[in-house]
Design a protein around this motif. Sequence first.
Motif, short mmCIF file in Angstrom:
data_model
loop_
_atom_site.label_atom_id
_atom_site.label_comp_id
_atom_site.label_asym_id
_atom_site.label_seq_id
_atom_site.Cartn_x
_atom_site.Cartn_y
_atom_site.Cartn_z
N PHE A 128 1.42 2.92 -9.69
CA PHE A 128 1.16 3.96 -8.74
C PHE A 128 2.65 4.78 -8.54
O PHE A 128 3.27 4.07 -7.65
N PRO A 129 2.93 5.81 -9.12
CA PRO A 129 4.45 6.16 -9.04
C PRO A 129 4.54 6.62 -7.41
O PRO A 129 3.86 6.98 -6.68
N TYR A 130 5.95 6.29 -7.00
CA TYR A 130 6.13 6.39 -5.65
C TYR A 130 5.88 8.00 -5.32
O TYR A 130 5.46 8.60 -4.11
N GLU A 131 6.55 8.83 -6.08
CA GLU A 131 6.34 10.38 -5.77
C GLU A 131 5.11 10.88 -5.40
O GLU A 131 4.92 12.04 -4.81
N LYS A 132 4.26 10.32 -6.26
CA LYS A 132 2.88 10.81 -6.32
C LYS A 132 1.98 10.33 -4.96
O LYS A 132 0.95 10.89 -4.62
N TYR A 133 2.10 8.85 -4.96
CA TYR A 133 1.29 8.35 -4.24
C TYR A 133 1.71 7.80 -2.80
O TYR A 133 1.08 7.31 -1.92
N SER A 134 2.95 8.13 -2.45
CA SER A 134 3.59 7.60 -1.16
C SER A 134 2.90 8.36 0.02
O SER A 134 2.60 7.76 0.96
N GLN A 135 2.53 9.63 0.11
CA GLN A 135 1.96 10.25 1.03
C GLN A 135 0.34 9.72 1.12
O GLN A 135 0.03 9.47 2.47
N LYS A 136 -0.36 9.36 0.14
CA LYS A 136 -1.65 8.75 0.42
C LYS A 136 -1.58 7.43 0.90
O LYS A 136 -2.37 7.24 1.66
N ILE A 137 -0.75 6.51 0.47
CA ILE A 137 -0.77 5.24 0.96
C ILE A 137 -0.10 5.32 2.54
O ILE A 137 -0.94 4.63 3.20
N GLU A 138 0.53 6.23 2.88
CA GLU A 138 0.93 6.29 4.31
C GLU A 138 -0.48 6.72 5.06
O GLU A 138 -0.65 5.93 6.02
N ILE A 139 -1.16 7.60 4.39
CA ILE A 139 -2.46 7.94 5.07
C ILE A 139 -3.39 6.65 5.30
O ILE A 139 -3.96 6.51 6.56
N ILE A 140 -3.44 5.96 4.22
CA ILE A 140 -4.36 4.67 4.19
C ILE A 140 -3.69 3.64 5.14
O ILE A 140 -4.48 3.06 6.00
N TYR A 141 -2.48 3.62 5.18
CA TYR A 141 -1.79 2.35 5.94
C TYR A 141 -2.01 2.99 7.42
O TYR A 141 -2.44 1.78 8.42
N ASN A 142 -2.16 4.19 7.78
CA ASN A 142 -2.08 4.46 9.34
C ASN A 142 -3.62 4.33 9.52
O ASN A 142 -4.06 3.84 10.75
N GLU A 143 -4.44 4.40 8.71
CA GLU A 143 -5.85 4.13 8.90
C GLU A 143 -6.28 2.81 9.28
O GLU A 143 -6.81 2.38 9.87
N ALA A 144 -5.35 1.81 8.26
CA ALA A 144 -5.48 0.40 8.51
C ALA A 144 -4.93 -0.13 9.89
O ALA A 144 -5.71 -0.98 10.40
N MET A 145 -4.04 0.56 10.34
CA MET A 145 -3.79 0.23 11.72
C MET A 145 -4.40 0.49 12.78
O MET A 145 -4.52 -0.06 13.63
N LYS A 146 -5.08 1.74 12.61
CA LYS A 146 -6.21 2.25 13.72
C LYS A 146 -7.32 1.27 13.42
O LYS A 146 -7.97 0.86 14.63
N HIS A 147 -7.71 0.75 12.54
CA HIS A 147 -8.85 -0.12 12.39
C HIS A 147 -8.48 -1.50 12.69
O HIS A 147 -9.10 -2.66 12.39
N GLU A 148 -6.97 -1.84 12.67
CA GLU A 148 -6.62 -3.21 13.17
C GLU A 148 -6.91 -4.21 11.85
O GLU A 148 -7.31 -5.55 12.31
N VAL A 149 -6.63 -3.76 10.90
CA VAL A 149 -6.59 -4.64 9.82
C VAL A 149 -5.76 -5.70 9.69
O VAL A 149 -4.34 -5.68 9.99
N SER A 150 -6.06 -7.14 9.63
CA SER A 150 -5.25 -8.26 9.65
C SER A 150 -4.04 -8.13 8.58
O SER A 150 -4.42 -7.51 7.59
N ARG A 151 -3.07 -8.98 8.89
CA ARG A 151 -2.03 -8.99 7.95
C ARG A 151 -2.31 -9.38 6.53
O ARG A 151 -1.93 -9.05 5.59
#
Length: 170
Positions: A128-151
């Motif tokens: 997954f190239p950084y330039e293309k997917y960094s924003q998408k993964i940021e959204i997914i990570y923020n979603e994971a933090m809201k759902h309190e996904v374990s480490r």
Amino acid sequence: MMEKIKQFIFKNLFVVSKQPVLFRDLLEANCLYNEGMLIDPAKLNFRYRNRRFYAIYALLCFVVLALLVWILHILFSKFEADLHISVIITVILTACVFIGFDYFRIWTRRLISLELIRDAWKVHFPYFPYEKYSQKIEIIYNEAMKHEVSRKDLEKYVLDKLVHSISSNK
């Protein structure tokens, strides 16, 4: 030319650990970088070489100020400028040196942060190239933090959501 400057800065101003950047730290650093915030150097495993940092900045200031003083000397001697103008310009240049140090430090910190994020990205997200997917993964990570996904489940969660979002877009 810019690439040579960046390599010089990385080589001389920073110490980068050989330890890999952890998955969660990469995601957090990516989010902070995308939001325009500074990243904790410990997250990306680097630190400043303070003595070299001051020395290189002093050398940079010396070169710029020597050129500026030479130009101003020619202008002042040609137009017979008042001494007060010279004092005011000296005060302004002194302030610029001290303010410029913070800007130089932030600029170099952003450069090294982006470089280390991209290097860690190649390890954790090789397809997954950084330039293309960094924003998408940021959204997914923020979603994971809201759902309190374990480490321990975070990597699976992020990759599953990323693949699902890619497959649903096709």
